[in-house]
Design an enzyme around this catalytic site. Structure first.
Site, PDB file in Angstrom:
ATOM      1  N   TYR A 264      -6.527  10.658   4.196  1.00 24.94           N
ATOM      2  CA  TYR A 264      -5.150  10.919   3.784  1.00 24.94           C
ATOM      3  C   TYR A 264      -5.155  11.693   2.467  1.00 24.94           C
ATOM      4  O   TYR A 264      -6.192  12.105   1.974  1.00 24.94           O
ATOM      5  CB  TYR A 264      -4.364   9.615   3.709  1.00 24.94           C
ATOM      6  CG  TYR A 264      -4.063   9.002   5.069  1.00 24.94           C
ATOM      7  CD1 TYR A 264      -4.389   9.659   6.253  1.00 24.94           C
ATOM      8  CD2 TYR A 264      -3.460   7.764   5.180  1.00 24.94           C
ATOM      9  CE1 TYR A 264      -4.116   9.115   7.496  1.00 24.94           C
ATOM     10  CE2 TYR A 264      -3.187   7.192   6.435  1.00 24.94           C
ATOM     11  CZ  TYR A 264      -3.520   7.877   7.582  1.00 24.94           C
ATOM     12  OH  TYR A 264      -3.248   7.333   8.818  1.00 24.94           O
TER      13      TYR A 264
ATOM     14  N   GLY B 270      -9.429  -7.367   8.938  1.00 24.64           N
ATOM     15  CA  GLY B 270      -8.344  -6.639   9.563  1.00 24.64           C
ATOM     16  C   GLY B 270      -7.873  -7.246  10.858  1.00 24.64           C
ATOM     17  O   GLY B 270      -6.911  -8.005  10.907  1.00 24.64           O
TER      18      GLY B 270
ATOM     19  N   ARG C 286      -7.818   1.867  -2.723  1.00 23.66           N
ATOM     20  CA  ARG C 286      -8.707   1.722  -1.570  1.00 23.66           C
ATOM     21  C   ARG C 286      -9.385   3.052  -1.292  1.00 23.66           C
ATOM     22  O   ARG C 286      -8.723   4.101  -1.217  1.00 23.66           O
ATOM     23  CB  ARG C 286      -7.919   1.275  -0.336  1.00 23.66           C
ATOM     24  CG  ARG C 286      -8.799   0.896   0.853  1.00 23.66           C
ATOM     25  CD  ARG C 286      -7.970   0.579   2.083  1.00 23.66           C
ATOM     26  NE  ARG C 286      -8.708  -0.227   3.034  1.00 23.66           N
ATOM     27  CZ  ARG C 286      -8.337  -0.420   4.297  1.00 23.66           C
ATOM     28  NH1 ARG C 286      -7.224   0.139   4.743  1.00 23.66           N
ATOM     29  NH2 ARG C 286      -9.062  -1.175   5.106  1.00 23.66           N
TER      30      ARG C 286
ATOM     31  N   GLN D 146       0.849  -1.185   0.000  1.00 21.51           N
ATOM     32  CA  GLN D 146       0.000   0.000   0.000  1.00 21.51           C
ATOM     33  C   GLN D 146       0.890   1.242   0.000  1.00 21.51           C
ATOM     34  O   GLN D 146       1.822   1.354   0.796  1.00 21.51           O
ATOM     35  CB  GLN D 146      -0.919   0.058   1.213  1.00 21.51           C
ATOM     36  CG  GLN D 146      -1.934   1.201   1.074  1.00 21.51           C
ATOM     37  CD  GLN D 146      -2.778   1.414   2.301  1.00 21.51           C
ATOM     38  OE1 GLN D 146      -2.313   1.997   3.277  1.00 21.51           O
ATOM     39  NE2 GLN D 146      -4.025   0.963   2.257  1.00 21.51           N
TER      40      GLN D 146
END
Length: 354
Positions: free
Chosen positions: A180, A311, A227, A99
């Site tokens: 982000y 997760g 994502r 990622q």
């Protein structure tokens, strides 16, 4: 009807099942220059029975870092260190994407070299406070990127993707979620620009679309995923025109044809719309009361998603696919060891057959 344990072809990459270990920050890149360690190689190799592993976010540039001990993908020593991780995962028959994550306005400027500050689409601070090595601090106001710097940042993502392939990764996932940098461009609460990178929905989705296009040109669309977290208000994100924004984004993405779309779900109705719009594989991190569990496996069987990301259960259960197939039992995640620390709560969770 597909089952969670059936193999799947991900744009030419054969995956052993449809269970995904998503990116989870662990803040343990203790090697010099924010590099991966031997413990990180062990951690990911232990979980190689996932259909796909997506590593913790790695910054594409020095200024992309916001938190201590997060790994990068912008230096030769980082590439070499990640190679140990990818070799370890591949030795166990696994597949692994890196990622790529740029924090933008979110993070501690005290981590940056002298003269650098956090950057963002606009000079708007995130609300609230963040945890730093010196305790809780208010978010600072970032510096607005110039149009030229926006293009340079896109080039940073593309170079980080090339670095990931050099490090042995099977592909990359672009982090456009959780407030982000890429998400900051998408949201009108953090993107106040009036140039080609803001204003209208078309302007706000442009940065995300061009990052995907640049990375796809660098390493191939089949090695590129993205994502998103539409409707998730993390780090001060507000998205009043949610459906219109993300439908427009996906239509732009379809022009490039990335391998997959990974959705952190807020609304099942919106999930259905995005699923119909997107032309590639659809990975879902479903909305639940806690964390993704065995109950959500039915979402693959009924076609809601092609693959499902787990997760916290993957963090605490290195052999999660075997446990899901067996119906448990499951180790309980220790939240006190999520970030930083030692190998305790990192590579010492027991296997089912231990």
């Amino acid at each position: 009807m597909s089952t969670p344990f059936d193999p799947i072809d991900l744009a030419g990459l054969r995956l052993r099942n449809r269970l995904v270990m998503p990116a989870m920050g662990r803040a343990r890149a203790f090697g010099p220059g924010n590099t991966a360690t031997d413990s990180m190689a062990t951690y990911y190799a232990q979980r190689a029975t996932a259909g796909l592993i997506i590593t913790e976010g790695s910054q594409p540039s020095v200024v992309g870092q916001g938190f201590p001990h997060t790994p990068g993908l912008h230096s030769a020593e980082q590439i070499a260190a990640w190679r140990r991780v990818t070799d370890a995962v591949h030795a166990e028959g696994g597949a692994v994407f890196a990622q790529i994550s740029h924090v933008g306005r979110v993070g501690d400027p005290g981590l940056l070299p002298e003269g650098l500050v956090q950057v963002a689409p606009s000079a708007v601070a995130a609300p609230g406070r963040l945890f730093t090595v010196d305790g809780m601090k208010d978010f600072t106001t970032p510096r607005e990127l110039t149009s030229q710097e926006v293009r340079e940042t896109i080039a940073d993502f593309a170079q980080a993707a090339r670095n990931a392939i050099e490090a042995g990764f099977d592909g990359v996932e672009l982090h456009a979620a959780y407030g982000y940098l890429i998400h900051q461009f998408l949201a009108p609460s953090s993107n106040l620009r009036t140039d080609e990178w803001g204003g209208s929905i078309e302007g706000r989705v442009r940065f995300a679309a061009e990052v995907v296009a640049a990375v796809s040109a660098a390493i191939g669309a089949r090695r590129t995923g993205i994502r998103i977290s539409p409707g998730i208000r993390y780090n001060g994100i507000e998205e009043p025109d949610l459906e219109a924004t993300y439908v427009q984004l996906i239509r732009r993405l379809n022009e490039t044809g990335p391998a997959y779309l990974h959705v952190v779900e807020d609304s099942r109705d919106l999930t259905g719309i995005l699923r119909k719009e997107f032309s590639g594989a659809f990975i879902l991190n479903p909305a639940t009361d806690g964390f993704t569990s065995a109950e959500e496996l039915a979402l693959i069987e009924d076609g809601t998603a092609d693959m499902l990301s787990f997760g916290a259960l993957f963090l605490a259960n290195p052999d999660l696919p075997a446990r899901l197939r067996a119906g448990g039992p499951y180790n309980t995640p220790d939240e006190t060891t999520y970030y930083g620390g030692t190998d305790k709560g990192y590579i010492d969770y027991p296997y089912l057959n231990a």
